[in-house]
Design an enzyme around this catalytic site. Structure first.
Site, PDB file in Angstrom:
ATOM      1  N   GLU A 279       0.941  -1.181  -0.130  1.00 55.52           N
ATOM      2  CA  GLU A 279      -0.039  -0.083   0.006  1.00 55.52           C
ATOM      3  C   GLU A 279       0.958   1.274   0.171  1.00 55.52           C
ATOM      4  O   GLU A 279       0.383   2.310  -0.555  1.00 55.52           O
ATOM      5  CB  GLU A 279      -1.004   0.082   1.168  1.00 55.52           C
ATOM      6  CG  GLU A 279      -1.925  -1.116   1.046  1.00 55.52           C
ATOM      7  CD  GLU A 279      -2.966  -0.677  -0.157  1.00 55.52           C
ATOM      8  OE1 GLU A 279      -3.505   0.369  -0.186  1.00 55.52           O
ATOM      9  OE2 GLU A 279      -3.190  -1.732  -0.863  1.00 55.52           O
ATOM     10  N   TRP A 282       2.064   1.563  -3.392  1.00 50.69           N
ATOM     11  CA  TRP A 282       0.702   2.284  -4.263  1.00 50.69           C
ATOM     12  C   TRP A 282       0.809   3.859  -4.134  1.00 50.69           C
ATOM     13  O   TRP A 282       0.798   4.600  -5.242  1.00 50.69           O
ATOM     14  CB  TRP A 282      -0.463   1.660  -4.071  1.00 50.69           C
ATOM     15  CG  TRP A 282      -1.132   0.654  -4.597  1.00 50.69           C
ATOM     16  CD1 TRP A 282      -1.060  -0.735  -4.010  1.00 50.69           C
ATOM     17  CD2 TRP A 282      -1.575   0.707  -5.717  1.00 50.69           C
ATOM     18  NE1 TRP A 282      -1.871  -1.571  -5.188  1.00 50.69           N
ATOM     19  CE2 TRP A 282      -1.948  -0.509  -5.784  1.00 50.69           C
ATOM     20  CE3 TRP A 282      -1.821   1.609  -6.897  1.00 50.69           C
ATOM     21  CZ2 TRP A 282      -2.582  -1.196  -7.353  1.00 50.69           C
ATOM     22  CZ3 TRP A 282      -2.304   1.081  -8.119  1.00 50.69           C
ATOM     23  CH2 TRP A 282      -2.866  -0.217  -8.254  1.00 50.69           C
ATOM     24  N   TRP A 311     -19.674  10.514 -20.230  1.00 51.59           N
ATOM     25  CA  TRP A 311     -20.043  10.738 -18.679  1.00 51.59           C
ATOM     26  C   TRP A 311     -21.334  11.685 -18.556  1.00 51.59           C
ATOM     27  O   TRP A 311     -21.539  12.480 -19.163  1.00 51.59           O
ATOM     28  CB  TRP A 311     -18.902  11.184 -18.019  1.00 51.59           C
ATOM     29  CG  TRP A 311     -17.452  10.543 -18.065  1.00 51.59           C
ATOM     30  CD1 TRP A 311     -16.450  10.859 -18.525  1.00 51.59           C
ATOM     31  CD2 TRP A 311     -17.358   9.266 -17.246  1.00 51.59           C
ATOM     32  NE1 TRP A 311     -15.426   9.843 -18.324  1.00 51.59           N
ATOM     33  CE2 TRP A 311     -16.223   8.921 -17.520  1.00 51.59           C
ATOM     34  CE3 TRP A 311     -18.234   8.353 -16.511  1.00 51.59           C
ATOM     35  CZ2 TRP A 311     -15.576   7.658 -16.933  1.00 51.59           C
ATOM     36  CZ3 TRP A 311     -17.671   7.278 -16.032  1.00 51.59           C
ATOM     37  CH2 TRP A 311     -16.354   6.823 -16.189  1.00 51.59           C
ATOM     38  N   ASN A 346     -10.457   2.559   3.180  1.00 51.32           N
ATOM     39  CA  ASN A 346     -10.193   2.489   1.657  1.00 51.32           C
ATOM     40  C   ASN A 346     -10.777   1.587   0.841  1.00 51.32           C
ATOM     41  O   ASN A 346     -11.351   1.887  -0.369  1.00 51.32           O
ATOM     42  CB  ASN A 346      -8.641   2.042   1.702  1.00 51.32           C
ATOM     43  CG  ASN A 346      -8.186   1.943  -0.008  1.00 51.32           C
ATOM     44  OD1 ASN A 346      -8.145   3.103  -0.393  1.00 51.32           O
ATOM     45  ND2 ASN A 346      -7.775   0.819  -0.372  1.00 51.32           N
ATOM     46  N   TRP A 364     -16.003  10.767 -13.185  1.00 57.02           N
ATOM     47  CA  TRP A 364     -15.061  10.572 -11.926  1.00 57.02           C
ATOM     48  C   TRP A 364     -14.301  12.088 -11.486  1.00 57.02           C
ATOM     49  O   TRP A 364     -14.193  12.223 -10.346  1.00 57.02           O
ATOM     50  CB  TRP A 364     -13.757   9.928 -12.304  1.00 57.02           C
ATOM     51  CG  TRP A 364     -12.814  10.429 -13.551  1.00 57.02           C
ATOM     52  CD1 TRP A 364     -13.062   9.975 -14.978  1.00 57.02           C
ATOM     53  CD2 TRP A 364     -11.849  11.186 -13.512  1.00 57.02           C
ATOM     54  NE1 TRP A 364     -12.315  10.526 -15.705  1.00 57.02           N
ATOM     55  CE2 TRP A 364     -11.274  11.117 -15.057  1.00 57.02           C
ATOM     56  CE3 TRP A 364     -11.023  11.909 -12.576  1.00 57.02           C
ATOM     57  CZ2 TRP A 364     -10.218  12.206 -15.332  1.00 57.02           C
ATOM     58  CZ3 TRP A 364      -9.967  12.530 -12.995  1.00 57.02           C
ATOM     59  CH2 TRP A 364      -9.380  12.858 -14.417  1.00 57.02           C
ATOM     60  N   TRP A 387      -9.432   7.549  -8.137  1.00 53.71           N
ATOM     61  CA  TRP A 387     -10.463   7.885  -8.820  1.00 53.71           C
ATOM     62  C   TRP A 387     -10.506   7.261 -10.356  1.00 53.71           C
ATOM     63  O   TRP A 387     -11.257   6.724 -10.777  1.00 53.71           O
ATOM     64  CB  TRP A 387     -11.029   9.241  -8.844  1.00 53.71           C
ATOM     65  CG  TRP A 387     -11.794   9.413  -7.675  1.00 53.71           C
ATOM     66  CD1 TRP A 387     -11.243   9.950  -6.202  1.00 53.71           C
ATOM     67  CD2 TRP A 387     -13.258   9.352  -7.447  1.00 53.71           C
ATOM     68  NE1 TRP A 387     -12.697  10.151  -5.409  1.00 53.71           N
ATOM     69  CE2 TRP A 387     -13.562   9.684  -6.041  1.00 53.71           C
ATOM     70  CE3 TRP A 387     -14.143   8.673  -8.411  1.00 53.71           C
ATOM     71  CZ2 TRP A 387     -15.131   9.332  -5.874  1.00 53.71           C
ATOM     72  CZ3 TRP A 387     -15.654   8.437  -7.950  1.00 53.71           C
ATOM     73  CH2 TRP A 387     -15.911   8.883  -6.712  1.00 53.71           C
TER      74      TRP A 387
END
Length: 473
Positions: A279, A282, A311, A346, A364, A387
């Site tokens: 993590e 990331w 969208w 998360n 988004w 996102w």
């Protein structure tokens, strides 16, 4: 005189800019710049501002105890910073500026202009990597490009860390007699600029608090992190993200503490502690991407072709999502938790982001901005990366057909509905058997206090996949 410019690195320990500035016998001063108008443009959450200022107050007190004065400047926008900083350097007799490198495009442009402006008055600028374990640009493909997918980046990052190692910079020693420090709450102009500065008691500040949380997590939860991290009703995560985002603790400190606790640095999923280390990687991945691909700071998708996706911008549907009125209990509980506490687990961030983009088909960017306006741990790199991952427009090996089912996600990760009943008070008395699909039970009770599902997930999922497949034609 040397001047240390603090930004998102509000700590004494493992602060390379501060450590290098304090080398030698020259006097050292510190600076924090308040930019209310710029922060508003960047959607900075009020809870994040209060958290940051509580930490600035703590930092100022600690610096004063070391004999280092902390100066505060109010400069409304980044465009005004170079001139204001040049004036301060002239006033203080500064010859060298020290700061840790920014990664966002507006901040990078500001820092470039600062360097040029200060060079005109013979002030040299020194920039350091204070936000990542390994500096952006260190982990590249064999052809010298940034990795587009996380897993190979993670492998290369671990290899580079083995090769390079890293150093934890100690906090500086006292440089003179302690100085007085006026708390921010007593400064009228600061209050006027930012409003109420009372910190949230749920989020105490200080490096000692960040280290305390880290050590408790490593002692109690890191070994089982891989099994417990996805359950929001369980205290299975570190809850360090606000402290990392504000720079109260560094990622290097986290890696070093993990190694010390385990006695080794985990290298694969088979080893305890690796899932949490991954993590942190990331986090590194998204920060490296943001610096090396500046368009990510400009509301553009990582995959350029997805800019053509049709969208929705439906304001009513978006408002229902923001307020936790979707009719999907796990989604509504997550959003109400965010709106109340300024933080979200998360797993829930993935669920609600998938719902907004794949069930409601809303852009988004609206979700990204809303998160930034509410999160205490708002961080452009992590927020944008998360996102775009959820929306199917980002750096991800999995194709666009990843669509989370909000009902089964709730059943899997909040099986007894503990988290849901905490935040969706209309469902506080519902039996666990009905908590994830409460509408039949509510009808039997002749209750209408919880909304019906605003979309049929099965139909919405097909539509989401069709949206992406249309790009291939």
């Amino acid at each position: 005189m040397k001047l240390v410019w603090f930004r998102n690195d509000l700590r004494l320990a493992d602060n390379p800019a501060l450590r290098h500035a304090c080398a030698g016998d020259e006097p050292v001063a510190a600076l924090f710049i308040i930019s209310p108008t710029q922060w508003q443009q960047h959607k900075m959450a009020p809870i994040r501002q209060r958290f940051m200022f509580a930490q600035v107050n703590e930092l100022g007190r600690e610096l004063a105890a070391l004999g280092i004065p902390l100066h505060l400047l109010r400069v409304e926008t980044f465009a005004e910073v170079p001139a204001a900083l040049a004036d301060l350097c002239r006033e203080l007799g500064v010859t060298q500026l020290y700061a840790n490198q920014a990664i966002e495009i507006d901040e990078l442009r500001r820092d470039h202009t600062v360097t040029a402006a200060l060079a005109e008055q013979a002030v040299s600028c020194h920039w350091f990597n204070g936000c990542c374990v390994l500096p952006p640009g260190r982990v590249l493909t064999g052809s010298g490009e940034m990795f587009k997918v996380f897993t190979p980046f993670s492998r290369a990052w671990l290899k580079a860390l083995d090769e390079d190692g890293f150093v934890i910079h100690r906090a500086p020693t006292p440089r003179g007699e302690p100085l007085p420090w006026q708390p921010l709450a007593e400064r009228a102009w600061v209050d006027e600029a930012l409003g109420e500065l009372t910190p949230d008691p749920r989020w105490p500040v200080g490096e000692a608090e960040a280290l305390r949380r880290l050590n408790i997590f490593l002692e109690r939860a890191v070994v089982d992190y891989g099994e417990q991290r996805d359950f929001p009703a369980i205290a299975g995560t570190s809850v360090l993200s606000p402290y990392l985002a504000a720079g109260i603790i560094s990622p290097r400190q986290c890696v070093a503490a993990l190694q010390q606790r385990l006695g080794y640095r985990p290298q694969s999923k088979a080893q305890p502690g690796f899932v949490w280390l991954n993590e942190l990687i990331w986090r590194e991945f998204y920060r490296h991407l943001l610096l090396l691909i500046p368009t990510l700071s400009m509301n553009r998708p990582f995959k350029p072709e997805t800019a053509a996706l049709p969208w929705s911008w439906d304001p009513d549907a978006f408002a229902a999502w923001c307020e936790g009125r979707t009719g999907y209990p796990i989604v509504d509980a997550a959003m109400r938790c965010l709106n109340t506490t300024g933080w979200m687990h998360n797993r829930l961030r993935m669920i609600v982001a998938s719902f907004l983009t794949k069930d409601l088909h809303i852009h988004w960017r609206l979700g990204e901005d809303y998160f930034m306006s509410r999160l205490i741990d708002g961080d452009l790199a992590a927020n944008n990366g998360g996102w775009q991952w959820a929306a199917g427009t980002g750096a991800d090996a999995a194709p666009y057909f990843r669509v989370f089912n909000p009902t089964t996600q709730g059943q899997r990760f909040d099986p007894q509905g503990e988290f849901i009943r905490t935040w969706v008070t209309e469902l506080a008395d519902i039996p666990a058997a009905y908590v994830h699909q409460p509408h039949d039970w509510l009808r039997l009770k002749r209750r209408q206090d919880y909304p019906a599902p605003m979309v049929d997930h099965a139909i919405a999922r097909v539509r989401a996949i069709e949206m992406f497949r249309s790009l291939e034609k």
